[in-house]
Design a protein around this motif. Structure first.
Motif, PDB file in Angstrom:
ATOM      1  N   TYR A 229       0.814  -1.216   0.000  1.00 43.74           N
ATOM      2  CA  TYR A 229       0.000   0.000   0.000  1.00 43.74           C
ATOM      3  C   TYR A 229       0.851   1.270   0.000  1.00 43.74           C
ATOM      4  O   TYR A 229       1.996   1.267   0.453  1.00 43.74           O
ATOM      5  CB  TYR A 229      -0.877   0.053   1.245  1.00 43.74           C
ATOM      6  CG  TYR A 229      -1.980  -0.963   1.301  1.00 43.74           C
ATOM      7  CD1 TYR A 229      -2.688  -1.345   0.165  1.00 43.74           C
ATOM      8  CD2 TYR A 229      -2.340  -1.543   2.515  1.00 43.74           C
ATOM      9  CE1 TYR A 229      -3.714  -2.264   0.245  1.00 43.74           C
ATOM     10  CE2 TYR A 229      -3.372  -2.458   2.598  1.00 43.74           C
ATOM     11  CZ  TYR A 229      -4.059  -2.821   1.460  1.00 43.74           C
ATOM     12  OH  TYR A 229      -5.079  -3.724   1.539  1.00 43.74           O
TER      13      TYR A 229
ATOM     14  N   ASP B 248      -1.020  -5.498   9.589  1.00 46.57           N
ATOM     15  CA  ASP B 248      -1.177  -4.362  10.497  1.00 46.57           C
ATOM     16  C   ASP B 248       0.071  -4.045  11.312  1.00 46.57           C
ATOM     17  O   ASP B 248       0.982  -4.846  11.425  1.00 46.57           O
ATOM     18  CB  ASP B 248      -2.326  -4.627  11.472  1.00 46.57           C
ATOM     19  CG  ASP B 248      -3.678  -4.554  10.799  1.00 46.57           C
ATOM     20  OD1 ASP B 248      -3.788  -3.950   9.728  1.00 46.57           O
ATOM     21  OD2 ASP B 248      -4.634  -5.117  11.358  1.00 46.57           O
TER      22      ASP B 248
ATOM     23  N   THR C 114      -5.498  -7.209   5.918  1.00 46.81           N
ATOM     24  CA  THR C 114      -4.339  -6.318   5.915  1.00 46.81           C
ATOM     25  C   THR C 114      -3.241  -6.833   6.829  1.00 46.81           C
ATOM     26  O   THR C 114      -3.477  -7.604   7.750  1.00 46.81           O
ATOM     27  CB  THR C 114      -4.719  -4.899   6.381  1.00 46.81           C
ATOM     28  OG1 THR C 114      -5.256  -4.978   7.702  1.00 46.81           O
ATOM     29  CG2 THR C 114      -5.725  -4.257   5.459  1.00 46.81           C
TER      30      THR C 114
ATOM     31  N   TYR D 223      -2.383   5.015   3.073  1.00 51.96           N
ATOM     32  CA  TYR D 223      -3.419   4.066   2.662  1.00 51.96           C
ATOM     33  C   TYR D 223      -4.740   4.295   3.377  1.00 51.96           C
ATOM     34  O   TYR D 223      -5.795   4.318   2.742  1.00 51.96           O
ATOM     35  CB  TYR D 223      -2.925   2.637   2.897  1.00 51.96           C
ATOM     36  CG  TYR D 223      -4.020   1.615   3.039  1.00 51.96           C
ATOM     37  CD1 TYR D 223      -4.682   1.140   1.916  1.00 51.96           C
ATOM     38  CD2 TYR D 223      -4.404   1.131   4.294  1.00 51.96           C
ATOM     39  CE1 TYR D 223      -5.700   0.202   2.033  1.00 51.96           C
ATOM     40  CE2 TYR D 223      -5.411   0.204   4.417  1.00 51.96           C
ATOM     41  CZ  TYR D 223      -6.062  -0.259   3.292  1.00 51.96           C
ATOM     42  OH  TYR D 223      -7.074  -1.171   3.407  1.00 51.96           O
TER      43      TYR D 223
ATOM     44  N   VAL E 167      -0.064  -0.578   8.958  1.00 51.22           N
ATOM     45  CA  VAL E 167      -0.744  -1.124   7.787  1.00 51.22           C
ATOM     46  C   VAL E 167       0.096  -0.777   6.555  1.00 51.22           C
ATOM     47  O   VAL E 167       0.157   0.374   6.140  1.00 51.22           O
ATOM     48  CB  VAL E 167      -2.173  -0.552   7.648  1.00 51.22           C
ATOM     49  CG1 VAL E 167      -2.835  -1.092   6.388  1.00 51.22           C
ATOM     50  CG2 VAL E 167      -3.008  -0.871   8.874  1.00 51.22           C
TER      51      VAL E 167
ATOM     52  N   ALA F   9      -1.418  -6.046   2.235  1.00 54.66           N
ATOM     53  CA  ALA F   9      -2.447  -7.045   2.479  1.00 54.66           C
ATOM     54  C   ALA F   9      -2.052  -8.357   1.833  1.00 54.66           C
ATOM     55  O   ALA F   9      -1.226  -8.395   0.909  1.00 54.66           O
ATOM     56  CB  ALA F   9      -3.787  -6.573   1.920  1.00 54.66           C
TER      57      ALA F   9
ATOM     58  N   TYR G 189      -8.674  -0.354  -5.725  1.00 60.84           N
ATOM     59  CA  TYR G 189      -7.458   0.023  -5.004  1.00 60.84           C
ATOM     60  C   TYR G 189      -6.268   0.054  -5.959  1.00 60.84           C
ATOM     61  O   TYR G 189      -5.421   0.940  -5.882  1.00 60.84           O
ATOM     62  CB  TYR G 189      -7.170  -0.955  -3.875  1.00 60.84           C
ATOM     63  CG  TYR G 189      -7.959  -0.760  -2.603  1.00 60.84           C
ATOM     64  CD1 TYR G 189      -8.988   0.165  -2.501  1.00 60.84           C
ATOM     65  CD2 TYR G 189      -7.680  -1.528  -1.487  1.00 60.84           C
ATOM     66  CE1 TYR G 189      -9.707   0.320  -1.330  1.00 60.84           C
ATOM     67  CE2 TYR G 189      -8.389  -1.373  -0.306  1.00 60.84           C
ATOM     68  CZ  TYR G 189      -9.397  -0.457  -0.232  1.00 60.84           C
ATOM     69  OH  TYR G 189     -10.106  -0.306   0.937  1.00 60.84           O
TER      70      TYR G 189
ATOM     71  N   ARG H  25      -7.825   5.168   0.831  1.00 56.03           N
ATOM     72  CA  ARG H  25      -8.720   4.063   0.462  1.00 56.03           C
ATOM     73  C   ARG H  25     -10.191   4.433   0.506  1.00 56.03           C
ATOM     74  O   ARG H  25     -11.019   3.792  -0.136  1.00 56.03           O
ATOM     75  CB  ARG H  25      -8.492   2.861   1.365  1.00 56.03           C
ATOM     76  CG  ARG H  25      -9.052   3.076   2.767  1.00 56.03           C
ATOM     77  CD  ARG H  25      -8.911   1.878   3.641  1.00 56.03           C
ATOM     78  NE  ARG H  25      -9.474   2.167   4.956  1.00 56.03           N
ATOM     79  CZ  ARG H  25      -9.589   1.290   5.899  1.00 56.03           C
ATOM     80  NH1 ARG H  25      -9.179   0.052   5.700  1.00 56.03           N
ATOM     81  NH2 ARG H  25     -10.106   1.630   7.063  1.00 56.03           N
TER      82      ARG H  25
ATOM     83  N   ARG I 107     -13.154   2.076  -1.036  1.00 60.73           N
ATOM     84  CA  ARG I 107     -13.308   0.949  -0.105  1.00 60.73           C
ATOM     85  C   ARG I 107     -14.527   0.081  -0.415  1.00 60.73           C
ATOM     86  O   ARG I 107     -14.429  -1.150  -0.437  1.00 60.73           O
ATOM     87  CB  ARG I 107     -13.355   1.451   1.337  1.00 60.73           C
ATOM     88  CG  ARG I 107     -13.371   0.346   2.374  1.00 60.73           C
ATOM     89  CD  ARG I 107     -12.995   0.883   3.740  1.00 60.73           C
ATOM     90  NE  ARG I 107     -13.239  -0.041   4.818  1.00 60.73           N
ATOM     91  CZ  ARG I 107     -12.551  -1.155   5.049  1.00 60.73           C
ATOM     92  NH1 ARG I 107     -11.559  -1.489   4.245  1.00 60.73           N
ATOM     93  NH2 ARG I 107     -12.840  -1.932   6.075  1.00 60.73           N
TER      94      ARG I 107
END
Length: 106
Positions: free
Chosen positions: A11, A46, A44, A15, A49, A52, A73, A19, A23
């Motif tokens: 990302y 974390d 994701t 992000y 973040v 993913a 995305y 997003r 989303r």
């Protein structure tokens, strides 16, 4: 024979803010793929973040490639880079494609 595939997303730094407009479209795409049985797990990475992992089950990578092509995305620059990789399941369920038999080498 179906195979597991991992889709890795990297990302952008902001992000969580970027997003928002995309989303709902991203989640709708993921839910549709899940309902078809292609997308098994997604979430994701974390703290922080930064990306993913999405795990698919399909005969080939084309279902994953189509997901990437349609993902808002990706199309809107929230994902910097992505990779599709086959995932060889060694432990985790007898019905897992490619799972080793008991006593087999990983």
């Amino acid at each position: 024979m179906s195979v597991f595939w991992v889709l890795e997303y990297d990302y952008v730094a902001d992000y969580l803010e970027r997003r928002q407009p995309f989303r709902q479209g991203h989640l709708a795409l993921a839910r549709e793929a899940h309902q078809r049985g292609e997308l098994r797990y997604a979430g994701t990475l974390d703290d922080p973040v930064t990306g993913a992992l999405l795990m698919f089950e399909a005969d080939d990578a084309s279902a994953v490639e189509e997901f990437v092509r349609l993902d808002p995305y990706v199309g809107n620059g929230v994902v910097l880079e992505w990779r599709i990789r086959p995932w060889n399941v060694v432990v985790g369920g007898q019905d897992a494609p490619g799972a080793s038999s008991p006593g087999g080498a990983p």
